[in-house]
Design an enzyme around this catalytic site. Structure first.
Site, PDB file in Angstrom:
ATOM      1  NE  ARG A 111       7.291  18.063 -19.530  1.00 20.93           N
ATOM      2  CZ  ARG A 111       6.508  17.023 -19.831  1.00 20.93           C
ATOM      3  NH1 ARG A 111       6.395  16.614 -21.085  1.00 20.93           N
ATOM      4  NH2 ARG A 111       5.829  16.408 -18.907  1.00 20.93           N
ATOM      5  CG  ASP A 146       6.761  15.221 -26.707  1.00 23.13           C
ATOM      6  OD1 ASP A 146       6.413  15.865 -25.692  1.00 23.13           O
ATOM      7  OD2 ASP A 146       7.099  14.029 -26.658  1.00 23.13           O
ATOM      8  CG  HIS A 176       0.304   6.957 -24.459  1.00 24.64           C
ATOM      9  ND1 HIS A 176       1.392   6.975 -25.306  1.00 24.64           N
ATOM     10  CD2 HIS A 176       0.714   7.535 -23.323  1.00 24.64           C
ATOM     11  CE1 HIS A 176       2.408   7.556 -24.694  1.00 24.64           C
ATOM     12  NE2 HIS A 176       2.021   7.908 -23.489  1.00 24.64           N
ATOM     13  CB  SER A 233       4.052  15.464 -23.630  1.00 20.24           C
ATOM     14  OG  SER A 233       4.853  14.363 -23.926  1.00 20.24           O
ATOM     15  CE  LYS A 264       4.598  11.733 -26.889  1.00 21.07           C
ATOM     16  NZ  LYS A 264       5.614  11.577 -25.883  1.00 21.07           N
TER      17      LYS A 264
HETATM   18  N1  URA Z   1       4.772  10.260 -21.438  1.00 18.57           N
HETATM   19  C1  URA Z   1       4.908  11.186 -22.438  1.00 18.57           C
HETATM   20  O1  URA Z   1       4.930  10.848 -23.605  1.00 18.57           O
HETATM   21  N2  URA Z   1       5.015  12.479 -22.080  1.00 18.57           N
HETATM   22  C2  URA Z   1       4.979  12.898 -20.793  1.00 18.57           C
HETATM   23  O2  URA Z   1       5.050  14.086 -20.557  1.00 18.57           O
HETATM   24  C3  URA Z   1       4.841  11.923 -19.772  1.00 18.57           C
HETATM   25  C4  URA Z   1       4.734  10.603 -20.127  1.00 18.57           C
END
Ligand code: URA
Length: 432
Positions: A167, A160, A81, A182, A186
């Site tokens: 957000r 999320d 990620h 966040s 995931k």
């Molecule tokens: N990427 C995400 O998935 N969440 C965030 O809060 C920032 C970047």
């Protein structure tokens, strides 16, 4: 329990209990907590922070707010990620390299928003490529060829989806506990044994300073390890875009060039570093040996072969990968010439990302459509010398009217000066 008391507690800089965090996550998913109340708590968290223990609880509650994937039958599995950047197409190179080395990649990715690009949009620029497939087909594909990259399923971490949308419109994105929970919720829900994180730092990243980036990386690695996942992070530069191509089809072309042994040096170096970390963690081997395996997968063409297998398995037309000249080109190409001689001292990643979005490559709202062919090719990177009149970049679009504002935005990203700049290193640190 009462949401107003929870908001006031965080407003007064107190730590929230597990029951209070669970109440909050449950309340936003069922709708018993209103958006304005959730937003107030997000702002209080943004201003007053969370302890490591609170962040771990929030991540866990979010991860279990929807479906979770069980990948144990496919072990070793890995996920990667990036915290988001401009020209960041590393997943599409790292995943095939790791898969070619025997690590199963079952990856769910996102779409681009604002100035940052998203892996799913890039893949969808390959004609026929399907990013939405059933969970069964997804797991079967990983079992058969060792790699699948799909869009996040609707019910993966629904908490999320709600929190991120709030957000985005309440100025509460840039918070270490909120970003860490966040992303990691995931990753935990998606089920991989190994999680490799690429935490971006610089003008085009959420984290503007190395210290903030290190803090975010440490928070995420800590959460991953506490949940039994082998987790590591690289902290990498996002002051300038990664590689030379920005925009969906253009980035796929750069992916193909890199998998064929070419591509920009910064992109290739970072991809090999990330792939080596994944292979080392997944196979329990030394980083040096893992790096040699990654380099060999790239050199031998096995990584390119994996990429082609994935494209074919997900319905994409492999002829485009074999002959990238088939991709449809934008109707308008506009070169940007250097107005003076000197060294390129800055190519501000955020403004260049905004330029690509103006050209049609990005979206401001999730429902906006994008122009796959739009984007930018950087002919010169930061640190290079240019003579007045040299082409620094070419802008591509199908919307002629976007060229003038995009060219203006691009020029505002650029600084040319007499001295060679001190560039930040590409890989600025590692958290293990
Ligand atoms: N990427 C995400 O998935 N969440 C965030 O809060 C920032 C970047």
């Amino acid at each position: 329990m009462n949401i107003i008391e929870i908001i006031e507690k965080k407003k007064n800089k107190q730590a929230l209990s597990e029951a209070e965090i669970a109440f909050f996550v449950d309340g936003i998913c069922t709708g018993s907590i209103a958006d304005y109340q959730a937003s107030a708590l997000l702002m209080a968290i943004c201003l007053n922070g969370m302890t490591a223990a609170e962040t771990a609880i929030l991540t866990d509650k979010m991860a279990h707010s929807g479906d979770t994937l069980d990948l144990t039958a496919l072990s070793p599995t890995a996920d990667k990620h990036s915290t988001g950047g401009v020209g960041d197409k590393t997943s599409l190179i790292v995943a095939p390299i790791a898969a070619a080395c025997g690590v199963n990649i079952a990856k769910m990715s996102g779409r681009g928003l604002g100035h940052t690009g998203g892996t799913i949009d890039k893949l969808e620029s390959i004609p026929g490529f399907r990013t939405t497939i059933s969970e069964n087909d997804f797991l079967e594909q990983v079992k058969n060829i060792g790699i699948a990259i799909v869009a996040q399923s609707k019910n993966l971490v629904p908490a999320d989806k709600i929190l991120y949308a709030l957000r985005d419109v309440t100025g509460t994105v840039e918070s270490i506990p909120l970003i860490a929970s966040s992303i990691m919720s995931k990753k935990l829900a998606a089920g991989a044994d190994v999680i490799e994180l690429d935490v971006k730092v610089g003008s085009g990243a959420f984290m503007k300073t190395p210290q903030e980036a290190r803090e975010l990386a440490a928070a995420m690695v800590d959460i991953g390890k506490k949940n039994g996942r082998k987790t590591a992070a690289l902290i990498t530069d996002m002051d300038e875009p990664l590689g030379t191509h920005i925009g969906n089809t253009l980035e796929i072309k750069e992916v193909i060039a890199t998998l064929n042994g070419g591509g920009a040096e910064d992109l290739r170096t970072l991809c090999l570093g990330l792939a080596a970390n994944i292979i080392a963690l997944a196979e329990n081997i030394e980083k040096e040996s893992a790096r040699r395996l990654a380099e060999e997968a790239l050199r031998s063409g096995k990584a390119l072969e994996k990429f082609k297998q994935m494209v074919a398995a997900q319905g994409g037309n492999v002829r485009y990968i074999e002959n990238p000249a088939l991709f449809e080109e934008a109707a308008f190409a506009h070169p940007i010439a250097a107005s003076q001689s000197g060294y390129i001292q800055k190519t501000d990643a955020q403004r260049i990302g905004e330029t690509a979005a103006l050209l049609g490559a990005g979206r401001q709202k999730m429902e906006d459509s994008i122009d796959f062919a739009a984007g930018i090719i950087l002919e010169k990177k930061c640190g290079e010398y240019v003579a007045a009149g040299d082409t620094i970049a070419t802008l591509y679009t199908n919307q002629k009217e976007s060229l003038a504002p995009a060219a203006e935005r691009f020029l505002s990203a650029l600084t040319i000066g007499k001295t060679s700049p001190q560039k930040p290193p590409l890989i600025q640190g590692e958290v293990l």
